[in-house]
Design an enzyme around this catalytic site. Structure first.
Site, PDB file in Angstrom:
ATOM      1  N   GLU A  91       0.829  -1.202   0.000  1.00 26.76           N
ATOM      2  CA  GLU A  91       0.000   0.000   0.000  1.00 26.76           C
ATOM      3  C   GLU A  91       0.867   1.257   0.000  1.00 26.76           C
ATOM      4  O   GLU A  91       1.944   1.274   0.580  1.00 26.76           O
ATOM      5  CB  GLU A  91      -0.858   0.041   1.264  1.00 26.76           C
ATOM      6  N   CYS A 104       3.182   8.578   1.121  1.00 23.42           N
ATOM      7  CA  CYS A 104       3.648   7.690   2.186  1.00 23.42           C
ATOM      8  C   CYS A 104       3.862   6.321   1.544  1.00 23.42           C
ATOM      9  O   CYS A 104       2.927   5.763   0.955  1.00 23.42           O
ATOM     10  CB  CYS A 104       2.605   7.621   3.304  1.00 23.42           C
ATOM     11  N   CYS A 111       5.234  -7.095   7.587  1.00 21.96           N
ATOM     12  CA  CYS A 111       6.136  -6.568   8.609  1.00 21.96           C
ATOM     13  C   CYS A 111       6.267  -7.603   9.714  1.00 21.96           C
ATOM     14  O   CYS A 111       5.324  -8.343  10.003  1.00 21.96           O
ATOM     15  CB  CYS A 111       5.577  -5.262   9.189  1.00 21.96           C
ATOM     16  N   CYS A 115       3.467  -4.853  15.999  1.00 17.46           N
ATOM     17  CA  CYS A 115       2.808  -3.828  16.820  1.00 17.46           C
ATOM     18  C   CYS A 115       1.320  -4.153  16.957  1.00 17.46           C
ATOM     19  O   CYS A 115       0.667  -4.516  15.978  1.00 17.46           O
ATOM     20  CB  CYS A 115       2.999  -2.441  16.207  1.00 17.46           C
ATOM     21  N   CYS A 118      -1.598  -2.603  14.627  1.00 20.16           N
ATOM     22  CA  CYS A 118      -1.285  -2.455  13.202  1.00 20.16           C
ATOM     23  C   CYS A 118      -1.789  -3.634  12.373  1.00 20.16           C
ATOM     24  O   CYS A 118      -1.610  -4.792  12.754  1.00 20.16           O
ATOM     25  CB  CYS A 118       0.235  -2.317  13.063  1.00 20.16           C
ATOM     26  N   CYS A 332      -2.771   1.631   7.844  1.00 17.60           N
ATOM     27  CA  CYS A 332      -1.854   0.930   6.944  1.00 17.60           C
ATOM     28  C   CYS A 332      -2.096  -0.578   7.018  1.00 17.60           C
ATOM     29  O   CYS A 332      -2.183  -1.153   8.086  1.00 17.60           O
ATOM     30  CB  CYS A 332      -0.446   1.317   7.394  1.00 17.60           C
TER      31      CYS A 332
HETATM   32  S1  SF4 Z   1       3.427  -0.058  12.978  1.00 19.67           S
HETATM   33 FE1  SF4 Z   1       3.036  -1.875  11.698  1.00 19.67          FE
HETATM   34  S2  SF4 Z   1       4.301  -1.597   9.877  1.00 19.67           S
HETATM   35 FE2  SF4 Z   1       5.083  -0.187  11.446  1.00 19.67          FE
HETATM   36  S3  SF4 Z   1       6.690  -1.362  12.516  1.00 19.67           S
HETATM   37 FE3  SF4 Z   1       4.808  -1.691  13.689  1.00 19.67          FE
HETATM   38  S4  SF4 Z   1       3.970  -3.597  12.813  1.00 19.67           S
HETATM   39 FE4  SF4 Z   1       5.474  -2.823  11.341  1.00 19.67          FE
END
Ligand code: SF4
Length: 341
Positions: A91, A104, A111, A115, A118, A332
């Site tokens: 994205e 962005c 990833c 987190c 997310c 995201c």
């Molecule tokens: S916010 Fe999402 S994309 Fe960014 S580092 Fe944490 S898990 Fe990865």
């Protein structure tokens, strides 16, 4: 096959000379097609001979993004879902501001940082993006919208400092005066807190903005929201941010997603002010974009203002980030998941 769009001018010169027996000056023409005209195929390079275009196509690949879907918000934000040459999907977001046009971009497909708030990390990491794939997001959006992109934020899917070499290559190519010539000052790199890589980036002495995704002001709370906090403590990360400022003279931005009932109380604000006291920094307060699969609700606007007031009273500058694109899949990784094949 060589990934030609990821090559620096010097590498391109060597490739053309050694692999294709071409004079050095051809590199300038090819670089111009790739990075200034943002061309999508060797066939478009009309000032090169047909023979050379065919040789290029045999020895090199031109990694481009293919637009799969785009969502447009009432505020002009456009969210893109792109597919890469191996079918991976990423994205990117286009944000028109009063000071210019910003994109962005993603730095990884997926990833691995985990987190808690997310959507991008729900399926883990598929792979790193090449510099060419990061550039192609900017170029693709510039061509689609018809505007020159002048700000880039590496804050989409992925942890940029977990893909360090490709990130540095991307930064060098996007700022190359023979290409898009963006100012390094208009670039922002975000990180969830990979302390050793923050120090490594500081050593590069690039005048870009480092944005630390902080989201909690104590070690205990941060560990609950961000597993990376167990690898690199808050003390280590803050030490790395101070080092970054010392080396570059660039004020660090702290990103703080406000999540109802988790990190949005006045006590949280006081802890944040204590953590940042005396630092030359700025805080972006971002009411979280709710993610279906995550237990994260957006705080009410009054709580957001109370939080900001508390910070201001303690002398910490902050901005409440305009909730751009909230009527589309704002967070995201959401669009990618919804349109998963
Ligand atoms: S916010 Fe999402 S994309 Fe960014 S580092 Fe944490 S898990 Fe990865």
């Amino acid at each position: 096959m060589k990934d030609i769009k990821s090559m620096t001018m010097e590498e391109l010169e060597a490739f053309l000379e050694e692999d294709l027996q071409q004079p050095k000056y051809r590199a300038k023409q090819v670089f111009d097609w790739l990075h200034k005209k943002m061309c999508g195929g060797f066939g478009e390079m009309t000032n090169l001979s047909k023979d050379l275009r065919e040789k290029l196509a045999q020895k090199a690949e031109l990694r481009d993004t293919t637009q799969v879907a785009v969502q447009e918000s009432a505020d002009g934000t456009r969210k893109y879902l792109f597919s890469l040459c191996d079918g991976e999907r990423i994205e990117s977001v286009y944000l028109p501001h009063d000071y210019g046009y910003s994109v962005c971009i993603s730095s990884q497909a997926g990833c691995r940082q985990g987190c808690r708030f997310c959507a991008s990390t729900l399926d883990g990491l598929s792979r790193n993006l090449t510099a060419s794939e990061m550039l192609s997001q900017v170029y693709g959006i510039s061509k689609d919208t018809g505007v020159r992109i002048d700000h880039v934020v590496v804050m989409g899917m992925g942890e940029p400092l977990d893909n360090y070499e490709n990130l540095i290559r991307f930064l060098s190519l996007i700022t190359d005066p023979r290409g898009q010539n963006l100012s390094m000052r208009n670039l922002t790199v975000s990180t969830c807190g990979l302390a050793p890589e923050i120090r490594r980036l500081a050593e590069e002495k690039l005048p870009l903005t480092l944005a630390l995704s902080l989201h909690a002001a104590t070690q205990k709370k941060r560990e609950l929201l961000m597993p990376v906090a167990r690898r690199f403590s808050l003390d280590e990360v803050m030490g790395a941010c101070r080092y970054y400022f010392e080396k570059t003279g660039r004020r660090v931005t702290f990103e703080y997603s406000l999540i109802a009932g988790k990190n949005d109380s006045e006590e949280d604000a006081a802890e944040l002010a204590t953590l940042l006291a005396g630092m030359n920094c700025h805080v972006n307060l971002i009411p979280v974009n709710p993610v279906e699969e995550r237990d994260c609700a957006e705080p009410d606007p009054a709580a957001v203002l109370r939080f900001q007031n508390k910070l201001e009273k303690k002398g910490i500058n902050s901005t409440i980030r305009r909730g751009m694109g909230r009527d589309i899949d704002g967070a995201c990784g959401q669009l990618r998941r919804r349109l998963k094949e």
